[in-house]
Motif scaffolding. Structure first.
Motif, PDB file in Angstrom:
ATOM      1  N   VAL A 122     -19.711 -25.958   9.868  1.00  0.00           N
ATOM      2  CA  VAL A 122     -18.891 -25.392  10.954  1.00  0.00           C
ATOM      3  C   VAL A 122     -17.686 -24.660  10.378  1.00  0.00           C
ATOM      4  N   ALA A 123     -17.014 -25.272   9.398  1.00  0.00           N
ATOM      5  CA  ALA A 123     -15.834 -24.641   8.794  1.00  0.00           C
ATOM      6  C   ALA A 123     -16.198 -23.328   8.107  1.00  0.00           C
ATOM      7  N   THR A 124     -17.343 -23.314   7.424  1.00  0.00           N
ATOM      8  CA  THR A 124     -17.741 -22.097   6.713  1.00  0.00           C
ATOM      9  C   THR A 124     -18.352 -21.053   7.645  1.00  0.00           C
ATOM     10  N   MET A 125     -18.500 -21.362   8.915  1.00  0.00           N
ATOM     11  CA  MET A 125     -18.843 -20.366   9.919  1.00  0.00           C
ATOM     12  C   MET A 125     -17.597 -19.795  10.585  1.00  0.00           C
ATOM     13  N   ILE A 126     -16.587 -20.640  10.771  1.00  0.00           N
ATOM     14  CA  ILE A 126     -15.367 -20.196  11.447  1.00  0.00           C
ATOM     15  C   ILE A 126     -14.545 -19.257  10.565  1.00  0.00           C
ATOM     16  N   PRO A 267      -5.195 -32.304   0.641  1.00  0.00           N
ATOM     17  CA  PRO A 267      -6.275 -31.381   1.070  1.00  0.00           C
ATOM     18  C   PRO A 267      -6.050 -29.953   0.574  1.00  0.00           C
ATOM     19  N   ILE A 268      -4.799 -29.493   0.603  1.00  0.00           N
ATOM     20  CA  ILE A 268      -4.488 -28.131   0.170  1.00  0.00           C
ATOM     21  C   ILE A 268      -4.733 -27.991  -1.328  1.00  0.00           C
ATOM     22  N   VAL A 269      -4.271 -28.984  -2.093  1.00  0.00           N
ATOM     23  CA  VAL A 269      -4.444 -28.941  -3.547  1.00  0.00           C
ATOM     24  C   VAL A 269      -5.925 -28.995  -3.918  1.00  0.00           C
ATOM     25  N   MET A 270      -6.684 -29.842  -3.229  1.00  0.00           N
ATOM     26  CA  MET A 270      -8.124 -29.933  -3.505  1.00  0.00           C
ATOM     27  C   MET A 270      -8.801 -28.589  -3.239  1.00  0.00           C
ATOM     28  N   CYS A 271      -8.386 -27.909  -2.177  1.00  0.00           N
ATOM     29  CA  CYS A 271      -8.938 -26.597  -1.836  1.00  0.00           C
ATOM     30  C   CYS A 271      -8.637 -25.576  -2.936  1.00  0.00           C
ATOM     31  N   ILE A 272      -7.380 -25.530  -3.372  1.00  0.00           N
ATOM     32  CA  ILE A 272      -6.968 -24.548  -4.380  1.00  0.00           C
ATOM     33  C   ILE A 272      -7.598 -24.853  -5.739  1.00  0.00           C
ATOM     34  N   VAL A 273      -7.610 -26.135  -6.126  1.00  0.00           N
ATOM     35  CA  VAL A 273      -8.217 -26.521  -7.405  1.00  0.00           C
ATOM     36  C   VAL A 273      -9.703 -26.150  -7.426  1.00  0.00           C
ATOM     37  N   ALA A 274     -10.397 -26.430  -6.319  1.00  0.00           N
ATOM     38  CA  ALA A 274     -11.813 -26.078  -6.236  1.00  0.00           C
ATOM     39  C   ALA A 274     -12.001 -24.565  -6.340  1.00  0.00           C
ATOM     40  N   GLY A 275     -11.094 -23.805  -5.725  1.00  0.00           N
ATOM     41  CA  GLY A 275     -11.168 -22.350  -5.807  1.00  0.00           C
ATOM     42  C   GLY A 275     -10.972 -21.844  -7.220  1.00  0.00           C
ATOM     43  N   ILE A 276     -10.020 -22.434  -7.935  1.00  0.00           N
ATOM     44  CA  ILE A 276      -9.773 -22.029  -9.325  1.00  0.00           C
ATOM     45  C   ILE A 276     -10.971 -22.362 -10.206  1.00  0.00           C
ATOM     46  N   MET A 277     -11.550 -23.549 -10.002  1.00  0.00           N
ATOM     47  CA  MET A 277     -12.728 -23.937 -10.784  1.00  0.00           C
ATOM     48  C   MET A 277     -13.911 -23.005 -10.512  1.00  0.00           C
ATOM     49  N   SER A 278     -14.093 -22.648  -9.246  1.00  0.00           N
ATOM     50  CA  SER A 278     -15.244 -21.823  -8.865  1.00  0.00           C
ATOM     51  C   SER A 278     -15.089 -20.370  -9.282  1.00  0.00           C
ATOM     52  N   ILE A 315     -14.817 -25.280   1.041  1.00  0.00           N
ATOM     53  CA  ILE A 315     -14.287 -23.981   1.482  1.00  0.00           C
ATOM     54  C   ILE A 315     -13.424 -23.349   0.398  1.00  0.00           C
ATOM     55  N   GLY A 316     -12.754 -24.169  -0.417  1.00  0.00           N
ATOM     56  CA  GLY A 316     -11.969 -23.624  -1.518  1.00  0.00           C
ATOM     57  C   GLY A 316     -12.850 -23.043  -2.606  1.00  0.00           C
ATOM     58  N   SER A 317     -13.872 -23.788  -2.988  1.00  0.00           N
ATOM     59  CA  SER A 317     -14.744 -23.325  -4.072  1.00  0.00           C
ATOM     60  C   SER A 317     -15.546 -22.104  -3.662  1.00  0.00           C
ATOM     61  N   GLN A 318     -15.988 -22.055  -2.411  1.00  0.00           N
ATOM     62  CA  GLN A 318     -16.791 -20.911  -1.980  1.00  0.00           C
ATOM     63  C   GLN A 318     -15.947 -19.674  -1.699  1.00  0.00           C
ATOM     64  N   ALA A 319     -14.640 -19.858  -1.540  1.00  0.00           N
ATOM     65  CA  ALA A 319     -13.766 -18.712  -1.305  1.00  0.00           C
ATOM     66  C   ALA A 319     -13.745 -17.767  -2.502  1.00  0.00           C
ATOM     67  N   THR A 320     -13.826 -18.330  -3.710  1.00  0.00           N
ATOM     68  CA  THR A 320     -13.743 -17.499  -4.914  1.00  0.00           C
ATOM     69  C   THR A 320     -15.108 -17.175  -5.508  1.00  0.00           C
ATOM     70  N   ALA A 353     -10.365  -9.147  -2.549  1.00  0.00           N
ATOM     71  CA  ALA A 353     -11.270 -10.082  -1.879  1.00  0.00           C
ATOM     72  C   ALA A 353     -10.981 -11.532  -2.243  1.00  0.00           C
ATOM     73  N   VAL A 354     -10.812 -11.815  -3.531  1.00  0.00           N
ATOM     74  CA  VAL A 354     -10.598 -13.205  -3.959  1.00  0.00           C
ATOM     75  C   VAL A 354      -9.311 -13.791  -3.381  1.00  0.00           C
ATOM     76  N   PRO A 355      -8.141 -13.136  -3.547  1.00  0.00           N
ATOM     77  CA  PRO A 355      -6.910 -13.711  -2.960  1.00  0.00           C
ATOM     78  C   PRO A 355      -6.989 -13.865  -1.444  1.00  0.00           C
ATOM     79  N   MET A 356      -7.597 -12.880  -0.772  1.00  0.00           N
ATOM     80  CA  MET A 356      -7.702 -12.937   0.686  1.00  0.00           C
ATOM     81  C   MET A 356      -8.553 -14.123   1.131  1.00  0.00           C
TER      82      MET A 356
END
Length: 373
Positions: A122-126, A267-278, A315-320, A353-356
């Motif tokens: 649901v989150a990755t659809m919204i 939650p915010i840190v987990m999102c950002i860390v996952a994004g950096i890893m991905s 959602i963090g990891s898939q963002a990047t 695209a990545v920062p957005m």
């Protein structure tokens, strides 16, 4: 692997390709809805089992070609097809969704695995709908759009493709019926028993045998398209994480996070860390197998619901994933027609695209933790 095997029949015999073409064709008289049509087409194909990489490999070139014909901003097209492939693959019975459920079960939360994977989907659809809407509103290239799109009407589904579509619908219905009923009637013992015995791998192999008997596609091509490299990577990283759990590394890491970080930031840190890893690695093969085992301990220590943290990681990891150094971005660059287009697209993916996308996921992680946490 069994689920991928089953869905590969629809990929090989062209069922998924015709469905996507039909959806784009319906949008030909409303060109400004093209990004949403691309997103929905990618979502549909991926949710029907094609998987993220297959959808990107097949739809990314078509998307960039449509951008050339219509004047649509290529970043808008790239973000739309990437988001769609990710969201569809996250569906509970599709490739990524099944892997997420398995990782959540391995983390010790088998009872809530389906609910957590539903939240992720649901989150990755919204997020994509909001981001694409913003891009459509603020993109300068929309005034260049013509009245109609030149998209050919796809041929009707043939007998094999219709039969394959019926099998896919049956697969989704059977796999979702028990978990959904169990969520509605949690105290019903019969439904709870059936839900505990439902195995999506068994359903997939039975329907694969049916597809094989009906000769819906060439079996050699179907087997060849199973993503063995990704499956082996997931198994290897899972084994490494299991060793870390036995050694106590995960408990040490979760204890450090609990002691040194305010709960509302987790939650915010987990999102950002996952994004950096991905940014440089795979969501399914590296990021989620590495971070999911930490979540039950963090949830117990901080009071944050595990489903919130699982969702924020994904959602963090898939963002990047649209990074030029990651899977989605590399597939988009590979779909560019010329070297000049590729050179122009590279910085746009990297610095726009990545920062957005990561910013949108970070905002969504705040909203999710506020509402559900």
């Amino acid at each position: 692997m069994l689920v991928s095997l089953f869905y590969n029949f629809a990929l090989v015999n062209g069922t998924l390709e015709k469905l996507s073409q039909a959806l784009l064709y319906r949008c030909r008289k409303a060109p400004k809805l093209l990004p949403f049509a691309i997103f929905l087409a990618a979502t549909l194909i991926a949710s029907l089992g094609a998987g993220y990489f297959t959808v990107m490999a097949s739809l990314a070139p078509i998307t960039l070609l449509l951008c050339e014909k219509t004047g649509m901003n290529k970043i808008v097209g790239a973000v739309s097809v990437n988001y769609g492939a990710l969201a569809g693959a996250n569906f509970m019975t599709s490739a990524s969704g099944i892997i997420f459920r398995g990782l959540i079960e391995d983390a010790g939360l088998a009872d809530s695995a389906f609910a957590c994977s539903t939240n992720i989907f649901v989150a990755t659809m919204i997020i994509p709908i909001l981001v694409i809407s913003g891009l459509v509103l603020f993109s300068k290239s929309w005034n260049e759009f013509g009245e109609n799109l030149e998209i050919k009407e796809p041929e009707p589904l043939n007998h094999k493709q219709r039969s394959n579509l019926y099998l896919i619908v049956s697969m989704v219905a059977i796999a979702l019926a028990a978990p959904v009923l169990h969520s509605i009637f949690p105290d019903n013992k019969v439904i709870a028993f059936i839900n505990s015995k439902i195995d999506i791998g068994l359903i997939a192999i039975v329907l694969s045998v049916v597809a094989l008997l009906l000769k819906l596609a060439d079996e050699k091509e179907v087997i060849a398209k199973v993503p063995w490299n990704t499956l082996i990577m997931i198994c290897g990283v899972g084994m490494l994480i299991s060793v870390a759990i036995k050694a106590g590394t995960i408990d040490i890491l979760s204890g450090w996070v609990e002691a040194n970080m305010p709960s509302f930031l987790i939650p915010i840190v987990m999102c950002i860390v996952a994004g950096i890893m991905s940014f440089f690695s795979s969501t399914l093969g590296v990021v989620c197998p590495a971070l999911f085992p930490i979540i039950p301990s963090l949830a117990a220590a901080t009071g944050i619901k595990a489903k919130v943290l699982f969702t924020c990681v994904v959602i963090g990891s898939q963002a990047t994933s649209i990074s030029p150094f990651s899977s989605g971005g590399s597939l988009i660059l590979g779909s560019c027609a010329t070297e000049e287009d590729r050179a122009e697209m590279f910085p746009k993916l990297m610095f726009r695209a990545v920062p957005m996308c990561l910013a949108a996921s970070t905002v969504m992680s705040i909203i999710i933790s506020t509402i559900l946490g």
